[in-house]
Design an enzyme around this catalytic site. Structure first.
Site, PDB file in Angstrom:
ATOM      1  N   PRO A   2      57.164   5.241   7.647  1.00  0.00           N
ATOM      2  CA  PRO A   2      57.764   4.951   8.951  1.00  0.00           C
ATOM      3  C   PRO A   2      57.058   3.796   9.648  1.00  0.00           C
ATOM      4  O   PRO A   2      55.843   3.793   9.777  1.00  0.00           O
ATOM      5  CB  PRO A   2      57.583   6.265   9.713  1.00  0.00           C
ATOM      6  CG  PRO A   2      57.508   7.308   8.644  1.00  0.00           C
ATOM      7  CD  PRO A   2      56.776   6.649   7.508  1.00  0.00           C
ATOM      8  N   GLU A   3      57.832   2.809  10.074  1.00  0.00           N
ATOM      9  CA  GLU A   3      57.292   1.663  10.791  1.00  0.00           C
ATOM     10  C   GLU A   3      57.789   1.720  12.233  1.00  0.00           C
ATOM     11  O   GLU A   3      58.285   2.750  12.678  1.00  0.00           O
ATOM     12  CB  GLU A   3      57.665   0.374  10.061  1.00  0.00           C
ATOM     13  CG  GLU A   3      57.113   0.361   8.626  1.00  0.00           C
ATOM     14  CD  GLU A   3      57.402  -0.913   7.854  1.00  0.00           C
ATOM     15  OE1 GLU A   3      57.606  -1.972   8.488  1.00  0.00           O
ATOM     16  OE2 GLU A   3      57.429  -0.858   6.611  1.00  0.00           O
ATOM     17  N   LYS A  60      52.804   2.262  15.439  1.00  0.00           N
ATOM     18  CA  LYS A  60      53.308   3.361  14.611  1.00  0.00           C
ATOM     19  C   LYS A  60      52.888   4.726  15.148  1.00  0.00           C
ATOM     20  O   LYS A  60      52.990   5.736  14.448  1.00  0.00           O
ATOM     21  CB  LYS A  60      52.799   3.205  13.181  1.00  0.00           C
ATOM     22  CG  LYS A  60      53.236   1.917  12.501  1.00  0.00           C
ATOM     23  CD  LYS A  60      52.661   1.841  11.095  1.00  0.00           C
ATOM     24  CE  LYS A  60      52.964   0.501  10.452  1.00  0.00           C
ATOM     25  NZ  LYS A  60      52.385   0.397   9.090  1.00  0.00           N
TER      26      LYS A  60
END
Length: 364
Positions: A2-3, A60
């Site tokens: 996940p960014e 993030k």
């Protein structure tokens, strides 16, 4: 992994579902790795009875703002962390079983927050949101002031929240002697930019990932500055749904490392020729007709493979992980005496106190 855009989506999920609601119960599973500086029961105890005022994100990392003067939950999804709201599908890296949304508590759960409207009856149904982490590279913390404490306080600029001016950005880039791809991935430089975002930015800016940062021209730096914001904002506006990304993006073509033939069309009408190289230990997709190496970059320099940091996986929650992609992910050795976490080892904290559901089993 996940960014920025995917983490924004996670923060929005909690905000949209439960803002203004009270945390009436917290179920947790013991995990001394994912819970950082706290125990799972300590985490639950500080949340119960408080109202969700808002959620926030920086890079993030995302956090919950709760009522009261206790600490706030600060969450990092790591490589495969995700949120799962009961009754809905979670976002998995591989294709999930069709009945996954009906399995509760979900596998790899670290905690489940039970929300209810402040004025709800005691027996009213709860909104349940779980935090899952199959690979245990995520982090769960409690901070008094999330934006002023680590890990957020140690991060660089966020492209959505505080992108520096072109002048300040240029000054930051021109003093760095590393490949530009490595610089973009450095969270102390640009928080929230991960592997797929960096590749997309460099493609649109027509910059080779191995180009030494301080060798970039003013025009290249200007294009880089613009495209960091462009790519991040476009992905956020699309709610991290790759099906809504522009058709001319590199994103759908950068996975698989050449196992499928490129169909990306360039403005000239030519089909893009995509090459995969390793820069700073990370797999990078390069469109050869667009991204030319010049100046101090050395294409013949031997590229050394390095161990990736927990924040720097090649993966995005927008795509399934192929076997080839998994080969880039470092495998961690399990501790000699590692407890096996099972659903029977959940603990539950409500306003009335702690209830243990069975005992956590450990291998003999």
């Amino acid at each position: 992994m996940p960014e920025l855009a995917e983490v924004e989506k996670a923060a929005n999920l909690i905000r949209d579902a439960a803002k203004g609601c009270k945390v009436v119960q917290v179920d947790t599973a013991e995990d001394s790795i994912v819970y950082t500086g706290i125990t799972h029961t300590e985490f639950a105890d500080e949340l119960v009875g408080r109202t969700l005022l808002d959620t926030g994100r920086y890079g993030k990392v995302f956090y919950l703002t709760l009522s009261g003067d206790k600490r706030m939950p600060v969450l990092h999804l790591g490589m495969t962390g995700m949120l799962h709201m009961r009754g809905q599908d979670a976002t998995y890296y591989r294709k999930k079983p069709k009945d996954d949304k009906d399995v509760w508590p979900p596998k790899f759960m670290k905690f489940i927050l039970h929300f209810a409207p402040v004025d709800a009856e005691p027996d009213a149904p709860h909104i349940e949101i779980a935090f899952l982490d199959p690979r245990r590279l995520g982090r769960i913390r409690l901070c008094k002031d999330p934006l002023q404490e680590p890990p957020i306080s140690a991060l660089g600029f966020d492209p959505i929240l505080c992108m520096p001016t072109l002048k300040d950005f240029q000054a930051k880039v021109e003093k760095r002697g590393c490949p530009i791809k490595a610089l973009l991935l450095d969270q102390s430089f640009s928080a929230g930019v991960g592997n797929w975002i960096a590749d997309e930015v460099l493609f649109h800016a027509a910059i080779h990932p191995e180009q030494v940062a301080k060798s970039l021209s003013q025009e290249q730096i200007k294009s880089l500055h613009h495209n960091i914001t462009y790519v991040c904002q476009t992905a956020v506006d699309a709610d991290a749904d790759h099906n809504k990304f522009p058709s001319h993006w590199l994103f759908p073509h950068r996975w698989g490392k050449g196992k499928t033939k490129s169909t990306l069309k360039l403005p000239s009408g030519e089909t893009a020729s995509i090459k995969w190289i390793t820069v700073g230990g990370r797999t990078s997709a390069v469109v050869q007709q667009v991204q030319k190496l010049s100046g101090n970059g050395d294409p013949k320099k031997k590229r050394k493979r390095v161990t990736k940091k927990e924040d720097d996986s090649d993966e995005s929650s927008l795509t399934e992980m192929s076997e080839e992609d998994e080969s880039d992910v470092p495998k961690k050795k399990a501790p000699a005496k590692r407890k096996k976490l099972t659903h029977s080892g959940l603990s539950q904290i409500t306003a009335s106190g702690l209830t243990l559901k069975g005992e956590t089993k450990s291998p003999k």
